[in-house]
Design a protein around this motif. Structure first.
Motif: not given
Length: 397
Positions: A284-292
Motif C-alpha cells: 500500500v505504501v509502495l502504491a502511494g509512492g507510485g502515485v506521487g
C-alpha cells in the motif's frame, strides 16, 4: 494525546514522502527513461511524460520493495530513523531535487536521498553501514564506465557498415528479451525473496532439471522468450525506420518501469522504520509512492525531458537504442541488489557514450562537467544539511 501526536507525526512524514515522490517523478524517474526517444523524435515530450508516469507506477508496485527496504533499514546501523529524522531527510532531499527540476540541471536523486538519510542517521546516533556503502559506491563509480562503454560499443555496432541493421537490431532485441524474462516481479513469488521472474514462474510448472546449480528450465524458457522477441523485431524491421522507432519506445517503457521500481524506494524508504507503529502493508505504501511519482511525471517531467533530450546530445534512433539497453540492464541490476541508483547518472552516461560513438558530436563537455559537479555536490550538500538540520530540530524538541 500521545497517540494523537504520533499520528500527526506520521502524517507529516507521509506528506514529506509524497513531496519527495513528486520531486523524483518530475526529475529523474519522470524525465530520463524517454529522453533518448524524445531526442530521436520517436515520441513527443508530453506523451513521454504521460507514459512514464503510468509505467513508473507499475514498477513501483511490482518491483519497489528491494530498494525501499535498503533505504529504510540498511544505510545506517541502528534504529535511528525516527519520524523526525525521516521528515528532515525527506524534506532536505526533496528540496534539492526540486531545485534541480526548476533550474534544468539533473540532480542525482540517489546521491541526494542517500546523503540525507545517512546524515540524519549519523546525527541521531547511528553507525555507518560500511559494507552497504561499498556496494553502493561500487555501482555508482562503475555505472558511467559500464553504461557508457556498452552504449559506445552498441552504437558503433549499429553504425558499422559491415553489420546490417536488420540483423543487429533483432539480436539486441533478443538480449533485451532474455533480460526481461529474468527480472523479478513481486506478484509472482514470495516478497521476502524479491518475487520471481517470468521465466522462473513458467519453469515452476515443468520438471526440475538442474545443470551446474542452475535451473535448466528457467534458462530454456528465457532463451525461447529471447528468440520470440528477436523474431518479432526482425519482422518489424522490414521497415528499418519504423522497426527502430518501435524498439526504442519499448526500451523507453522498460526503463520507465525500472525507474519506478528503483526510485520509489528513495521516496518512501525512510518511512519503512515507522510502519511498525501502524498496520499498513508495504504494498500500500509502495502504491502511494507510485502515485506521487505519477503526479510528478505528469506535472513536472516535461522540462527535464527537454533538457536531457536536447542539451546533452543530438541523438538519432540508433544511438538512442544504444543508450537505452545498458540503462535498462543497470537499472534492473540495481533493483535486484537493493541499491539506490541515480537514473540521471545511468541515462546521461549512456547518452554520452553513444554520442562519442559518432565522434562526440552533439555532446556538451560544459554540460557534462556541470552535471558531474551537481551529482557530487548534491551528495555532500544533502549529507551536511540533513545532519545540521536534524541536530537543530532535535535540540528544540
Amino acid at each position: 494525546m500521545v497517540a494523537t501526536g504520533i499520528l500527526v507525526t506520521l502524517v507529516v512524514a507521509a506528506v514529506a514522502s509524497l513531496f519527495m515522490a513528486w520531486a523524483i517523478g518530475a526529475g529523474s524517474s519522470g524525465s530520463t527513461p524517454f529522453a533518448p526517444a524524445v531526442g530521436a523524435n520517436a515520441i513527443s515530450i508530453m506523451r513521454a511524460g504521460f507514459l512514464v508516469g503510468i509505467l513508473g507506477f507499475a514498477g513501483a508496485v511490482l518491483q519497489g520493495a528491494n530498494v525501499t527496504e535498503a533505504v529504510g533499514n540498511e544505510l545506517v546501523v541502528g534504529s535511528v530513523l525516527t519520524a523526525t529524522a525521516s521528515i528532515v531527510a525527506l524534506l532536505t532531499a526533496a528540496a534539492l531535487v526540486a531545485v534541480g527540476v526548476f533550474t534544468g540541471y539533473p540532480i542525482a536523486t540517489a546521491f541526494t536521498v542517500t546523503g540525507a538519510v545517512v546524515g540524519v542517521g549519523l546525527a541521531n546516533g547511528g553507525a555507518p553501514a560500511w559494507s552497504k556503502y561499498q556496494v553502493i559506491l561500487s555501482l555508482w563509480v562503475l555505472t558511467p564506465f559500464v553504461g557508457g562503454g556498452i552504449a559506445y560499443g552498441t552504437a558503433r555496432l549499429l553504425r558499422s557498415e559491415s553489420v546490417s541493421e536488420r540483423i543487429a537490431v533483432p539480436v539486441l532485441a533478443g538480449i533485451v528479451g532474455f533480460l526481461v524474462a529474468n527480472i523479478q516481479f513481486a506478484l509472482l513469488g514470495p516478497a521476502e525473496a524479491g518475487g520471481m521472474s517470468l521465466a522462473g514462474y513458467a519453469a515452476s510448472f515443468l520438471p526440475t532439471v538442474t545443470v551446474g546449480g542452475v535451473d535448466a528450465g528457467t534458462i530454456a524458457i528465457a532463451l525461447a522468450f529471447a528468440a520470440l522477441t528477436a523474431s518479432a523485431v526482425s519482422f518489424d524491421m522490414r521497415d528499418p525506420a519504423a522497426g527502430q522507432r518501435h524498439f526504442l519506445l519499448v526500451l523507453g517503457g522498460l526503463v520507465a518501469f525500472s525507474a519506478g521500481g528503483s526510485q520509489v524506494g528513495l521516496a518512501i524508504g525512510p518511512l519503512v522504520p515507522l510502519l511498525d507503529a501502524v498496520t499498513v502493508p508495504l504494498v500500500v505504501v509502495l502504491a502511494g509512492g507510485g502515485v506521487g511519482l505519477l503526479a510528478g511525471s505528469w506535472t513536472g517531467a516535461p522540462r527535464m525531458i527537454k533538457a536531457l533530450s536536447q542539451d546533452y546530445s543530438s541523438l538519432g534512433p540508433r544511438r538512442s537504442i544504444a543508450a537505452m539497453i545498458p540503462s535498462f540492464a543497470i537499472a534492473q541490476a540495481a533493483v535486484a541488489l537493493g541499491v539506490p541508483v541515480s537514473f540521471n547518472e545511468i541515462i546521461v552516461s549512456a547518452i554520452i557514450g553513444s554520442g562519442y560513438a559518432a565522434g562526440g558530436s552533439g555532446v556538451s563537455r560544459e554540460k557534462m562537467f556541470k552535471t558531474a559537479l551537481a551529482w557530487v555536490g548534491s551528495l555532500v550538500l544533502a549529507f551536511g544539511l540533513s545532519y545540521g538540520v536534524f541536530l537543530g530540530v532535535d535540540s528544540l524538541l
